[in-house]
Write a protein that holds these residues in place. Structure first.
Motif, PDB file in Angstrom:
ATOM      1  N   ASP A  74      -8.554 -42.258  10.303  1.00 27.66           N
ATOM      2  CA  ASP A  74      -8.920 -41.104  11.157  1.00 27.66           C
ATOM      3  C   ASP A  74     -10.182 -40.364  10.342  1.00 27.66           C
ATOM      4  O   ASP A  74     -10.600 -39.460  10.993  1.00 27.66           O
ATOM      5  N   TRP A  75     -10.315 -40.354   9.196  1.00 30.31           N
ATOM      6  CA  TRP A  75     -11.241 -39.655   8.395  1.00 30.31           C
ATOM      7  C   TRP A  75     -12.170 -40.454   7.496  1.00 30.31           C
ATOM      8  O   TRP A  75     -11.812 -41.563   7.042  1.00 30.31           O
ATOM      9  N   GLN A  76     -13.266 -39.822   7.128  1.00 31.20           N
ATOM     10  CA  GLN A  76     -14.100 -40.702   5.591  1.00 31.20           C
ATOM     11  C   GLN A  76     -13.781 -39.572   4.793  1.00 31.20           C
ATOM     12  O   GLN A  76     -13.931 -38.320   5.224  1.00 31.20           O
ATOM     13  N   VAL A  77     -13.702 -39.836   3.639  1.00 35.35           N
ATOM     14  CA  VAL A  77     -13.704 -38.955   2.521  1.00 35.35           C
ATOM     15  C   VAL A  77     -14.360 -39.282   1.699  1.00 35.35           C
ATOM     16  O   VAL A  77     -14.823 -40.219   1.319  1.00 35.35           O
ATOM     17  N   TYR A  78     -15.369 -38.039   1.002  1.00 30.36           N
ATOM     18  CA  TYR A  78     -16.296 -38.497   0.053  1.00 30.36           C
ATOM     19  C   TYR A  78     -15.814 -37.635  -1.112  1.00 30.36           C
ATOM     20  O   TYR A  78     -15.584 -36.272  -0.918  1.00 30.36           O
TER      21      TYR A  78
END
Length: 152
Positions: A74-78
């Protein structure tokens, strides 16, 4: 609701667990600045955050790459580590603005090294050692940040 939350974390395992709780409390794209000395637990907390969103596998420190991306369901995490950044303008050359979108969470270690090129943080998170334990302090800077603290 206060815009500050403090907790004691007894060990690295509790730091990971807090990171997992924090990830679940972020309902909207969230930018978190991570403050603390070397070894304070910033990457440990980030590992919990990323694993809390479903990542299976290693979460490595981006000390030499500046950013490690994680594509999740559900997300991109950086995860940024700006410790070795020699000039904040380098962030412009790497397309820093592209990392902060509506479907991404960004955790930034050493944000003071990117002043002028980073968006404002929803939350300033500080880890410090108090004896053998860590103390974590979260300060909400936006409505989204307050929502996260309320969810915790």
């Amino acid at each position: 609701m206060s815009n500050i939350l403090k907790e004691k974390l007894e060990n690295a395992e509790q730091t990971v667990l807090f990171g997992q709780r924090l990830s679940k409390a972020c309902e909207l794209a969230t930018c978190i600045y991570l403050h603390g000395d070397l070894g304070a637990g910033k990457t440990t907390l980030t590992r919990g955050f990323i694993q809390g969103l479903g990542h299976v596998g290693n979460v490595k420190s981006p000390t030499y790459t500046l950013v490690e991306p994680y594509e999740l369901a559900d997300w991109q995490v950086y995860h940024f580590d700006l410790y070795r950044l020699s000039d904040p303008e380098e962030l412009e050359f790497m397309g820093i603005r592209d990392y902060f979108g509506e479907t991404s969470h960004s955790l930034v270690e050493w944000p003071e090294r990117g002043v002028g090129f980073l968006p404002n943080a929803d939350i300033d998170l500080t880890l410090v050692y108090v004896g053998e334990q860590r103390e974590i302090t979260l300060q909400a800077n936006t409505e989204n940040g307050l929502r996260v603290l309320n969810n915790l």
